[in-house]
Design a protein around this motif. Structure first.
Motif, PDB file in Angstrom:
ATOM      1  N   ALA A  17     -17.536  48.856  -3.588  1.00 20.65           N
ATOM      2  CA  ALA A  17     -16.398  48.078  -3.075  1.00 20.65           C
ATOM      3  C   ALA A  17     -16.571  46.599  -3.408  1.00 20.65           C
ATOM      4  O   ALA A  17     -15.597  45.913  -3.706  1.00 20.65           O
ATOM      5  N   ASP A  18     -17.816  46.096  -3.359  1.00 23.54           N
ATOM      6  CA  ASP A  18     -18.065  44.691  -3.682  1.00 23.54           C
ATOM      7  C   ASP A  18     -17.766  44.399  -5.144  1.00 23.54           C
ATOM      8  O   ASP A  18     -17.227  43.343  -5.467  1.00 23.54           O
ATOM      9  N   THR A  19     -18.130  45.292  -6.038  1.00 23.05           N
ATOM     10  CA  THR A  19     -17.934  45.029  -7.460  1.00 23.05           C
ATOM     11  C   THR A  19     -16.468  45.127  -7.866  1.00 23.05           C
ATOM     12  O   THR A  19     -16.083  44.588  -8.893  1.00 23.05           O
ATOM     13  N   GLU A  20     -15.655  45.799  -7.059  1.00 22.02           N
ATOM     14  CA  GLU A  20     -14.235  45.929  -7.378  1.00 22.02           C
ATOM     15  C   GLU A  20     -13.395  44.830  -6.741  1.00 22.02           C
ATOM     16  O   GLU A  20     -12.258  44.622  -7.139  1.00 22.02           O
ATOM     17  N   GLY A  30     -23.356  24.388  12.127  1.00 19.27           N
ATOM     18  CA  GLY A  30     -22.043  23.775  12.338  1.00 19.27           C
ATOM     19  C   GLY A  30     -21.300  23.439  11.062  1.00 19.27           C
ATOM     20  O   GLY A  30     -20.328  22.699  11.080  1.00 19.27           O
ATOM     21  N   GLY A  31     -21.753  23.997   9.945  1.00 13.58           N
ATOM     22  CA  GLY A  31     -21.095  23.733   8.676  1.00 13.58           C
ATOM     23  C   GLY A  31     -20.033  24.770   8.361  1.00 13.58           C
ATOM     24  O   GLY A  31     -19.894  25.779   9.048  1.00 13.58           O
ATOM     25  N   THR A  32     -19.278  24.485   7.333  1.00 16.77           N
ATOM     26  CA  THR A  32     -18.264  25.404   6.851  1.00 16.77           C
ATOM     27  C   THR A  32     -18.415  25.541   5.347  1.00 16.77           C
ATOM     28  O   THR A  32     -18.967  24.662   4.684  1.00 16.77           O
ATOM     29  N   SER A  33     -17.924  26.640   4.815  1.00 24.49           N
ATOM     30  CA  SER A  33     -17.911  26.827   3.371  1.00 24.49           C
ATOM     31  C   SER A  33     -16.581  27.445   2.986  1.00 24.49           C
ATOM     32  O   SER A  33     -16.025  28.262   3.724  1.00 24.49           O
ATOM     33  N   ALA A  34     -16.080  27.026   1.832  1.00 29.43           N
ATOM     34  CA  ALA A  34     -14.820  27.573   1.329  1.00 29.43           C
ATOM     35  C   ALA A  34     -14.912  27.673  -0.185  1.00 29.43           C
ATOM     36  O   ALA A  34     -15.340  26.730  -0.846  1.00 29.43           O
ATOM     37  N   GLU A  72     -13.410  36.674  -3.386  1.00 35.51           N
ATOM     38  CA  GLU A  72     -13.745  37.422  -2.169  1.00 35.51           C
ATOM     39  C   GLU A  72     -15.228  37.789  -2.135  1.00 35.51           C
ATOM     40  O   GLU A  72     -15.886  37.704  -1.098  1.00 35.51           O
ATOM     41  N   ARG A  73     -15.788  38.180  -3.280  1.00 38.11           N
ATOM     42  CA  ARG A  73     -17.207  38.537  -3.335  1.00 38.11           C
ATOM     43  C   ARG A  73     -18.096  37.325  -3.060  1.00 38.11           C
ATOM     44  O   ARG A  73     -19.099  37.437  -2.367  1.00 38.11           O
ATOM     45  N   VAL A  74     -17.706  36.161  -3.588  1.00 31.74           N
ATOM     46  CA  VAL A  74     -18.489  34.944  -3.340  1.00 31.74           C
ATOM     47  C   VAL A  74     -18.405  34.565  -1.864  1.00 31.74           C
ATOM     48  O   VAL A  74     -19.411  34.207  -1.243  1.00 31.74           O
ATOM     49  N   GLU A  75     -17.213  34.675  -1.286  1.00 34.40           N
ATOM     50  CA  GLU A  75     -17.054  34.360   0.144  1.00 34.40           C
ATOM     51  C   GLU A  75     -17.917  35.278   1.004  1.00 34.40           C
ATOM     52  O   GLU A  75     -18.581  34.827   1.938  1.00 34.40           O
ATOM     53  N   ARG A  76     -17.921  36.570   0.678  1.00 34.20           N
ATOM     54  CA  ARG A  76     -18.753  37.513   1.434  1.00 34.20           C
ATOM     55  C   ARG A  76     -20.236  37.199   1.268  1.00 34.20           C
ATOM     56  O   ARG A  76     -21.011  37.292   2.216  1.00 34.20           O
ATOM     57  N   TRP A  77     -20.631  36.851   0.051  1.00 39.41           N
ATOM     58  CA  TRP A  77     -22.030  36.507  -0.196  1.00 39.41           C
ATOM     59  C   TRP A  77     -22.434  35.285   0.636  1.00 39.41           C
ATOM     60  O   TRP A  77     -23.487  35.273   1.256  1.00 39.41           O
TER      61      TRP A  77
END
Length: 127
Positions: A10-13, A35-39, A18-23
C-alpha cells in the motif's frame, strides 16, 4: 516476525507526497514531540524533487539542522527522490524580522528590546 520499517505494498502504491508525509510521522516523531510541525510542500515523482517545511517549535530550535540533515539523508536513499529541500523558517520571521516596526504587540524592539532612554526613561524625579 515483521520489520516495522518495511514498506508495505500500500505504501509503494500511494502518491509520493503521501508516502513522505507518512514517513515523517512514523520515523520523525521528535518533530511533534518538541512542538514542531512538518509539511510536504511538494513531491514530484517526475523530477524527483521533494520540498518539506518545518515549523512550530522547529523555528529557532538549536537542533533543527540535525533534524534537517537526518530527513535529507534518509529520503535521498529513496530511488524516486533526487533532490530534497527542507526549509526551517528563521525564528525572527514570526516577529517580522529586522525590518519589523519598532513595536510589535507592545514589545519595544529598540536597543535589543530593552527600550530606549528617549521614551522609557522615567526622569530624574522618579524614585
Amino acid at each position: 516476525m515483521t520489520d516495522s520499517n518495511a514498506v508495505s505494498d500500500a505504501d509503494t502504491e500511494a502518491p509520493l507526497k503521501e508516502r513522505v508525509e507518512r514517513w515523517l510521522s512514523r520515523e520523525m516523531p521528535i518533530i511533534q514531540m518538541h512542538g514542531g510541525t512538518s509539511a510536504v510542500r511538494a513531491a514530484d515523482p517526475e523530477t524527483g524533487e521533494v520540498i518539506i517545511e518545518l515549523g512550530g517549535g522547529c523555528k529557532g530550535c538549536s537542533v533543527s539542522d540535525i533534524t534537517t540533515s537526518n530527513i535529507e539523508a534518509e529520503l535521498l536513499t529513496w530511488p524516486e527522490i533526487d533532490d530534497i529541500t527542507v526549509r526551517v523558517p528563521d525564528a525572527r520571521e514570526s516577529l517580522g524580522g529586522p525590518d519589523q516596526a519598532e513595536s510589535i504587540m507592545g514589545v519595544d524592539r529598540t536597543e535589543g528590546g530593552r527600550g530606549d532612554w528617549g521614551s522609557s526613561n522615567p526622569g530624574k524625579d522618579h524614585l
